[in-house]
Design an enzyme around this catalytic site. Structure first.
Site, PDB file in Angstrom:
ATOM      1  N   ASP A 139      19.949 -19.892  31.223  1.00  0.00           N
ATOM      2  CA  ASP A 139      18.659 -20.114  30.569  1.00  0.00           C
ATOM      3  C   ASP A 139      18.366 -19.008  29.555  1.00  0.00           C
ATOM      4  O   ASP A 139      17.354 -19.066  28.848  1.00  0.00           O
ATOM      5  CB  ASP A 139      17.523 -20.302  31.585  1.00  0.00           C
ATOM      6  N   SER A 140      19.280 -18.036  29.426  1.00  0.00           N
ATOM      7  CA  SER A 140      19.205 -17.089  28.311  1.00  0.00           C
ATOM      8  C   SER A 140      19.244 -17.837  26.981  1.00  0.00           C
ATOM      9  O   SER A 140      18.894 -17.271  25.942  1.00  0.00           O
ATOM     10  CB  SER A 140      20.357 -16.078  28.385  1.00  0.00           C
ATOM     11  N   ASP A 187      22.173 -23.056  34.910  1.00  0.00           N
ATOM     12  CA  ASP A 187      20.962 -22.482  35.514  1.00  0.00           C
ATOM     13  C   ASP A 187      19.924 -23.546  35.838  1.00  0.00           C
ATOM     14  O   ASP A 187      19.635 -24.417  35.000  1.00  0.00           O
ATOM     15  CB  ASP A 187      20.300 -21.518  34.516  1.00  0.00           C
ATOM     16  N   LYS A 207      23.007 -22.463  39.266  1.00  0.00           N
ATOM     17  CA  LYS A 207      22.608 -21.098  39.625  1.00  0.00           C
ATOM     18  C   LYS A 207      21.098 -21.077  39.821  1.00  0.00           C
ATOM     19  O   LYS A 207      20.360 -21.719  39.075  1.00  0.00           O
ATOM     20  CB  LYS A 207      23.035 -20.108  38.534  1.00  0.00           C
ATOM     21  N   GLU A 263      17.812 -18.335  40.659  1.00  0.00           N
ATOM     22  CA  GLU A 263      17.363 -16.948  40.779  1.00  0.00           C
ATOM     23  C   GLU A 263      16.509 -16.785  42.027  1.00  0.00           C
ATOM     24  O   GLU A 263      15.657 -17.633  42.313  1.00  0.00           O
ATOM     25  CB  GLU A 263      16.528 -16.554  39.547  1.00  0.00           C
ATOM     26  N   GLU A 322      22.342  -8.625  38.701  1.00  0.00           N
ATOM     27  CA  GLU A 322      21.933  -8.223  37.346  1.00  0.00           C
ATOM     28  C   GLU A 322      21.183  -6.896  37.366  1.00  0.00           C
ATOM     29  O   GLU A 322      20.214  -6.719  38.126  1.00  0.00           O
ATOM     30  CB  GLU A 322      21.054  -9.321  36.720  1.00  0.00           C
TER      31      GLU A 322
HETATM   32  O1  KIV Z   1      20.832 -16.919  31.744  1.00  0.00           O
HETATM   33  C1  KIV Z   1      21.773 -16.109  31.739  1.00  0.00           C
HETATM   34  O2  KIV Z   1      22.479 -15.902  30.745  1.00  0.00           O
HETATM   35  C2  KIV Z   1      22.016 -15.378  32.972  1.00  0.00           C
HETATM   36  C3  KIV Z   1      22.957 -14.216  32.883  1.00  0.00           C
HETATM   37  C4  KIV Z   1      22.243 -13.055  32.320  1.00  0.00           C
HETATM   38  C5  KIV Z   1      23.591 -13.919  34.187  1.00  0.00           C
HETATM   39  O3  KIV Z   1      21.470 -15.681  33.983  1.00  0.00           O
END
Ligand code: KIV
Length: 258
Positions: free
Chosen positions: A42-43, A81, A109, A111, A175
């Site tokens: 989600d970056s 994510d 993934k 969080e 992280e």
């Molecule tokens: O969203 C992302 O790119 C991430 C990485 C920083 C691990 O979660």
């Protein structure tokens, strides 16, 4: 199944290499590398869409970008994510996890620590492989700073990682935590840890591809190493194009139809 592959890689002492990837063209280029895991992170909210953080990324964004990456990828495993707001309940986590798997992800993934274990249980119960993410968790963080320098937070992160591993995640992203804590967590769990800003002792590493290629320049965390300056290469190429169009040099005969 991703979990048995990744656990075997950890047991063999093989370092795992993960990079973020958000689109078809990058995914296709990465087929000719040995990268193991593509993270549709989600970056993308920050580096693709220009938002200040990752919080306004929606499931529609994640599904679209996961589909684009899956279309280009033939060699790596794709992790997508679950964005903020996509796992408020177990039912939502499962519905959104299914949507990301349908879009082409091999795992999702999520969080969080012990708070998300019931959601991890529901996802795994539905046959969805899950990657955990502890330490700095950008979906809820107030500031992007190193986590776990004090003993209480370090113990909490360790307990969270243990709980996620016990719940059956196939890997855990660590992280922005101190190297010594990452080493403790890595020794405490049998699934691979994948570090970003967590030092060299994790079982694998992940970076944001726009950071490591020098494309995203708004800020550069200490843990980012730039392996190329594609930002400068892009600007040089585009400036040459501008100059050639203005000078009437492009298009020439080789690039025109008769
Ligand atoms: O969203 C992302 O790119 C991430 C990485 C920083 C691990 O979660």
């Amino acid at each position: 199944m991703l979990k048995s592959d990744l656990t075997a890689r950890k047991a063999a002492g093989d370092k795992l290499v993960m990079l973020t990837c958000y689109d078809y063209t990058f995914a296709k280029l990465l087929n000719d590398t040995s990268v193991d895991l593509l993270l549709v992170g989600d970056s993308l909210g920050m580096v693709v869409y220009g938002a200040a953080d990752t919080r306004d990324v929606r499931m529609t964004d994640m599904a679209r970008h996961t589909q684009a990456v899956a279309r280009g990828n033939t060699t790596a495993r794709i992790v997508a994510d679950l964005p903020a707001g996509a796992f408020d309940t177990a039912a939502e986590a499962v519905a959104n996890g299914r949507a990301l798997i349908a879009a082409g992800a091999h795992a999702v993934k999520i969080e969080g620590g012990r708070d998300v274990v019931p959601l991890v249980d529901a996802l795994i119960g539905d046959g969805i492989d899950v990657v955990g993410h502890v330490g700095l968790t950008p979906q809820t963080a107030e500031k992007y700073t190193v986590q776990g320098r004090d003993p209480q937070t370090a113990d909490r992160i360790l307990a969270d990682a243990r709980a996620l591993a016990a719940a059956g995640v196939c890997a855990i992203v660590l992280e922005m935590i101190p190297q010594a804590l990452a080493q403790r967590v890595t020794a405490a769990v049998d699934v691979p840890t994948i570090g970003i800003g967590a030092g060299p002792d994790t079982d694998g590493q992940v970076l944001v591809i726009y950071d490591m290629l020098g494309l995203f320049r708004d800020f550069k965390p200490k843990f980012v190493k730039r392996y190329a300056d594609l930002g400068a290469a892009l600007q040089t190429a585009v400036q040459r194009y501008c100059d050639e169009v203005r000078a009437g040099v492009f298009p020439d005969a080789d690039h025109s139809y008769r």
